[in-house]
Every structure is written in structure tokens, then in C-alpha cells.
Design an enzyme around this catalytic site. Structure first.
Site, PDB file in Angstrom:
ATOM      1  CE  LYS A 215       4.363  -0.216  -7.570  1.00  0.00           C
ATOM      2  NZ  LYS A 215       2.919  -1.061  -6.993  1.00  0.00           N
ATOM      3  CB  THR A 226       0.102  -3.580  -8.108  1.00  0.00           C
ATOM      4  OG1 THR A 226      -1.081  -4.096  -8.246  1.00  0.00           O
ATOM      5  CG2 THR A 226       0.678  -2.044  -8.292  1.00  0.00           C
ATOM      6  CD  GLU A 312       1.959  -5.124  -0.610  1.00  0.00           C
ATOM      7  OE1 GLU A 312       1.344  -4.065  -0.471  1.00  0.00           O
ATOM      8  OE2 GLU A 312       0.996  -5.230   0.225  1.00  0.00           O
TER       9      GLU A 312
END
Length: 445
Positions: A215, A226, A312
Site C-alpha cells: 500500500k 508511508t 495522491e
């Protein structure tokens, strides 16, 4: 009010620029070939308020040789500390489980957070122990589970939901593609699609299978991000070889990507080998070692690229190709500096052939640079001729129409030849869009 402002800005951006986000559903795995001896599940435990999947467990009835790499952020999350302690204590042997949760990072949560992570590993051990096929001294002395968490920093886990969720997840473990997808979905946060890759390879008459899922969509920068990930194989690989393979795979994949230049408190990628396929143990000196290493690296690169594609708000996938560097370090410096430059990334979003921003990033990278020998080009994804922007330090008469056509595509390559030496480095990055600001401005709201 802020949301309305960002929405209005996003609308302006979409009207002015190309408009739509690329279709990312095409990157979702529809089927797979998975290693023997592993079962898993992903469920909604209630940690996420939106009711989406937030808890996953992978289990091997056979003990695994294991290794992991972790964030270099000084504020290391509780699950990072606990998983590192587990692997150090057991010497990378006899690992049976990996537990993941999303929605809460369990980072900067003090002693209470450490206890929560330890309780999760103990719960996973207790629930799966009846299904183990063998026991060792390690099994009695050390935890046999690793734990990974991702989500909001500074909040304690909803431990009751995690414990209850683990019970339900273990009751329905499976090994089909559906179950692998459930687990891949459960570790997502701002991801727009689950990232799962698998493959099969035959070496000297033995068939081995390798699978991985990860992820990541934001707070991504080399030395992980992350980013949570797991590779597993049914090949019988020694602990030393597992560690070496993982280091090689990470250095050539996840340590070569950037979305926004931030590095998380929770980064963890693990590699487990349970030997269920049988055969002689593969060590670093075995003939099969390089083939296994390269196969794991290939899967790692595929997953790393999927993370970038899912950046993103990202609308473009950009390969940054640096050649002609004086050293490996210089090549890496230039590639990472270009990949992290906000000015470069916003120019990509605006489809603006502002190569001066690329050159500026090369110049302040800290690498040895010879301006009169430097060449910069755009390489289109459609296989047509590269567009030279700067050749041996001399600006070219750039066809702006063709430059716009190249930049309007979902993918492109930036090629930089420093003309200083034989070393090269390739990184993968994406653009910065208005949606990146919106997603991160609204992250906790």
C-alpha cells in the site's frame, strides 16, 4: 470553507489542463498464482469509521524464514519497533503470521502503543498456534508474528476492535485470489486501488511461486515511505539469502520512488519464505539464488511502480533516467532531486515543457555536474523519437507543440545525460495536482 476553495481550485485546474485522472482500475490484479502454504484474509474490524476493510492477516502453517526493512524516520512507530525486536530475537526464523491494520498508525503513542502492538502479535500467535505444523525453541521463546500499521499518527489503536477482528479473520482464512485481494484492500488508506502481484518460475525442474502486495499513495520518498508491503514465496530459502534478496529488491524498487518527498514513521516491507514447494535450501551460493532474487526484485519493481501510479492526485507516471554520472551516488542524487522537485512535478501537471526546472534540480542536487556536457530530453511513451531540450549545455529550438503532446500523455521519461562518467540511476515519480493538496488538506476531516 477550505474544502470549497480547494474544490474550486481543482475545477479551475481541470478546466485549464487536460481534465481527467487516468483510469487506474486497469492496474488491479484480476487473477494470480500464489505460493503454497499461505492463507490470509482481510476484513472490516471497525477501526475505519467508513466501514471499509482495515485489518488483514497472512498465515503460514509452516515456519518461515523472514526479513524486513523499516523506516529511517527517527519517530519509529510501535509496530516497527515490535517487529524489529521480534526478528532480532528469533534470528529471522519461525515466523508464522503478519498482521496489518489501516486507519491508525499506532505511531508516537508511547509505552501504551508498544503494548498494543505486542498484544496484537500475541493474539495472532494464540489464534493460529493450533494450526502450526512444527514447533521449535524459537516458537516458545519469541513471538511468531509481525505487525504493520498505517493511518493517522498520534492516536491509539482501537485494540478491542483489532482483537475481535482477528478472531473473525482467522475463522475464515483462504488461499484463493479473492482472499489475497481482501488482504491487499485491507491495508489501503488513501490508495485508490489494491496493489497485488504474483508470478511463478521454474528453476532446475522445481516450480516456485512468489506473491507480493503493498500500500502507498502519499508520504512516499526513497528509504521507503508511508508504505507497507509483503513478499512471500514457497521456495526454501535460507535466512541469510532472504535478507540479501530483500535488500537487493528494495534498493532497486521502493528506494527509487517518490511522490511527495516525505518519509513516514511506519514504513515496513517484509519477505517470508516457507519452503512449502520443497527441494534443497537455497543459499546465497546456490545456482537458483540469482533467479529467485531477480524474480522478487521484478515483483518489487512492479509494486513500486503501482504505488507511484496511485500517487495522491497523480495524473502522470514519470520515469527519471539519469546517465553519465561520475559515481553511483551522484546518479542517485540527481534522480532523486528531480523526482522530489515540486516545481518539476507541478510543471508535469501543467503539461509545461519547462526544462529549466529540471536543469535547476540537477544543479542543486549536490552531484558533480559538467554543464557543457549535460543533455536533457523528453522520451515519449509511444516509442517515437526523443525530444531534445538541451544538448551538451546548448538549449535547442524546442517544438512546443510536440512537447505539449508528449506531456499530455499519462506516461513519459525524462532523460538526463550528465556526460561525466559511466554510472546511471532510474527513479519513478509522478506529478503534483490540485487533488494532492485537497486530499492532504482534508486527510483528518
Amino acid at each position: 470553507m477550505q474544502t470549497k476553495i480547494f474544490a474550486r481550485l481543482a475545477g479551475i485546474g481541470r478546466a485549464r489542463f487536460v481534465g481527467t485522472m487516468p483510469d487506474k482500475t486497469k492496474f488491479i490484479s484480476k487473477s494470480g498464482t500464489y505460493p503454497q502454504g499461505f492463507s490470509l484474509n482481510g476484513i472490516a474490524s471497525g477501526v475505519k469509521a467508513n466501514g471499509k476493510k482495515d485489518l488483514a492477516i497472512l498465515f503460514s502453517s509452516r515456519p518461515c524464514n523472514a526479513a524486513a526493512v523499516f523506516t529511517k524516520n527517527a519517530f519509529q512507530a510501535a509496530p516497527v519497533q515490535v517487529s524489529r525486536q521480534t526478528l532480532n530475537g528469533c534470528g529471522g526464523k519461525d515466523i508464522h503470521c503478519v498482521v496489518f491494520n489501516s486507519g491508525c498508525a499506532n505511531a508516537v503513542t508511547g509505552e501504551g502503543g508498544l503494548m498494543d502492538a505486542q498484544l496484537i502479535t500475541a493474539e495472532a500467535d494464540n489464534l493460529t498456534r493450533p494450526h502450526w505444523t512444527s514447533w521449535t525453541e524459537n516458537s516458545e521463546e519469541f513471538p511468531s508474528s509481525l505487525v504493520m500499521s498505517t493511518g493517522v499518527i498520534g492516536q491509539r489503536l482501537k485494540l478491542d476492535k483489532i482483537q475481535s477482528g482477528l478472531e473473525h479473520a482467522v475463522e475464515d482464512l483462504g488461499s484463493t485470489h479473492e482472499y489475497w485481494m481482501r488482504a491487499a484492500e485491507a491495508i489501503c488508506t488513501t490508495d485508490t486501488f489494491p496493489k497485488l502481484v504474483s508470478r511463478e518460475l521454474s528453476i532446475a525442474g522445481k516450480v516456485y511461486r512468489i506473491a507480493g502486495f503493498a500500500k502507498g499513495a502519499g508520504m512516499i520518498n526513497p528509504n521507503l515511505a508511508t508504505l507497507l508491503g509483503l513478499f512471500v514465496t514457497d521456495a526454501p530459502i535460507s535466512v541469510d539469502a532472504v535478507r540479501s534478496i530483500l535488500r537487493h529488491a528494495i534498493n532497486n524498487s521502493f528506494n527509487s520512488i517518490s511522490i511527495d518527498g516525505d518519509t513516514s514513521t511506519n514504513d515496513t516491507i517484509a519477505f517470508l519464505a516457507n519452503g512449502a514447494a520443497g527441494g534443497s535450501e537455497i543459499t546465497k551460493s546456490s545456482p537458483a539464488y540469482k533467479e529467485i532474487r531477480d524474480a522478487v526484485t521484478d515483483i518489487a519493481q512492479q509494486l513500486a511502480k503501482l504505488v507511484v501510479r496511485d500517487g495522491e492526485g497523480a495524473t502522470k507516471f514519470v520515469t527519471v533516467q539519469v546517465r553519465g554520472a561520475r559515481s553511483e551516488k551522484d546518479a542517485a542524487l540527481v534522480a532523486s532531486t528531480i523526482s522530489n522537485s515540486a516545481l518539476v512535478k507541478t510543471a508535469f501537471f501543467g503539461e509545461d515543457a519547462n526544462w529549466g526546472r529540471i536543469l535547476c534540480a540537477v544543479g542543486y542536487s549536490g552531484a558533480a555536474v559538467n554543464p557543457p556536457a549535460t543533455t536533457v530530453s523528453f522520451i515519449p511513451a509511444d516509442g517515437t523519437e526523443p525530444l531534445k531540450l538541451l544538448v551538451n549545455g546548448e538549449p535547442q529550438n524546442v517544438d512546443e507543440t510536440r512537447a505539449s503532446e508528449i506531456l499530455s500523455q499519462d506516461e513519459l521519461t525524462v532523460d538526463v545525460d550528465l556526460g561525466c562518467g559511466p554510472y546511471a540511476k532510474t527513479n519513478w515519480t509522478c506529478d503534483f495536482s490540485y487533488d494532492y493538496v485537497r486530499i492532504n488538506a482534508d486527510y483528518r476531516s
